[in-house]
Design an enzyme around this catalytic site. Structure first.
Site, PDB file in Angstrom:
ATOM      1  CE1 TYR A   1      -3.490  -2.574   0.149  1.00 16.62           C
ATOM      2  CE2 TYR A   1      -3.848  -2.049   2.444  1.00 16.62           C
ATOM      3  CZ  TYR A   1      -4.182  -2.761   1.320  1.00 16.62           C
ATOM      4  OH  TYR A   1      -5.230  -3.638   1.370  1.00 16.62           O
TER       5      TYR A   1
ATOM      6  N   GLY B   1     -19.126   2.051  -1.838  1.00 16.95           N
ATOM      7  CA  GLY B   1     -19.970   1.521  -2.914  1.00 16.95           C
ATOM      8  C   GLY B   1     -20.800   2.535  -3.661  1.00 16.95           C
TER       9      GLY B   1
END
Ligand code: NAP
Length: 259
Positions: free
Chosen positions: A47, A194
């Protein structure tokens, strides 16, 4: 905030995902997270600067902090990201995490498999041996199906499953229930990012909350073994995410969101 026993730590159910940390603000965000009671951080050496930022912001680590990392994706640039690292590469990934986080042992390592249909036994056994040697204290699995969790459990204890799940991506409902039965944490990733939903937005507006907060609150209410790891590079968003732990959706709201 309610808690869950994750390995040898009792953690608050809203943790923090380090994938989206911005090098410019990351140290301040991480320190503010600890001030707000966040004690479970999810990271990975792949990351970007996340592990460096965690070390800078949080080490020497307070004993209540649990840093969960993940290994598994191969990282040879010519082969792309999503292939399984071999045993030598897995060991090197563990060593990279130890070095950059500046710890002698890793609290929790998730084996992130690239393909959620094949056997993970050979790879999980590598991490199980490192657990036996004391280099890793607890193990989890990520991007897995129930069969792969069962396979891992024949090799070593598993304290968490980290998979993609949200109010509008619920294929893992049976796996969440299986984990709950076994006392295994289920850690959904990308659970608040989402697509926009009219039902979520309407509840958020009626409550004076953000849709991200409602999505997070829904996730936590889905099952007591769910631990959130919302990620952000912004302190105001972090504060909103932690505050979402106080939102109790009503049975009617839960029905609206899930039917
Ligand atoms: N195991 C795996 O394969 C895997 C895969 C993906 C992720 N993960 C882990 O899961 C963590 C979370 O996943 P994720 O980052 O994909 O998704 P997420 O936490 O659901 O959403 C993060 C996104 O939402 C925004 N956001 C966060 N809080 C917000 C708020 N209160 N209001 C408005 N926007 C907000 C963030 O942008 P801002 O920075 O602008 O706030 C960011 O774009 C990652 O950090 C990583 O640790 C694991």
């Amino acid at each position: 905030m309610t808690t869950w026993k994750l390995g040898d730590h009792t953690v608050n159910r809203i943790g923090f995902g380090a994938m989206r940390l911005d090098p410019a603000t990351g140290v301040a965000v991480l320190r503010r997270a600890v001030e707000l009671g966040v004690d479970h951080f999810d990271t990975a050496q792949f990351y970007g600067a996340a592990n460096e930022l965690i070390r800078t912001a949080l080490s020497p680590y307070r004993s209540e902090l649990l840093i969960a990392t993940k290994v598994g994706p191969g990282t040879a640039p010519e082969r792309g990201f999503y292939y399984a690292a071999n045993a030598t590469e897995l060991r090197a990934q563990v060593d990279d995490n130890l070095r950059v986080l500046a710890v002698d042992s890793l609290d929790l390592v998730n084996l992130r498999v690239p393909d959620n249909s094949g056997s993970l036994a050979d790879h999980f056994a590598v991490l199980a041996a490192l657990r036996d040697a004391g280099v890793i204290r607890h193990l989890g699995v990520s991007n897995v199906r129930a069969e792969q969790l069962e396979e891992a459990l024949t090799i070593a204890p598993v304290v968490c499953v980290q998979n993609y799940y949200s109010v509008d991506e619920r294929a893992d409902d049976p796996l969440i229930d299986l984990c709950a039965e076994r006392g295994i944490a289920y850690v959904p990733f990308s659970s608040i990012v989402g697509a926009s939903s009219a039902a979520v937005d309407a509840i958020a507006e009626a409550r004076g909350a953000s849709s991200h907060q409602v999505r997070l609150a829904w996730t936590l209410q889905r099952s007591p073994n769910i631990l959130g790891i919302p990620g952000t590079g912004k302190i105001p968003h972090l504060e909103q995410n932690v505050a979402a732990g106080a939102i109790q959706l009503t049975p009617e709201e839960l029905t609206t969101l899930t039917d």
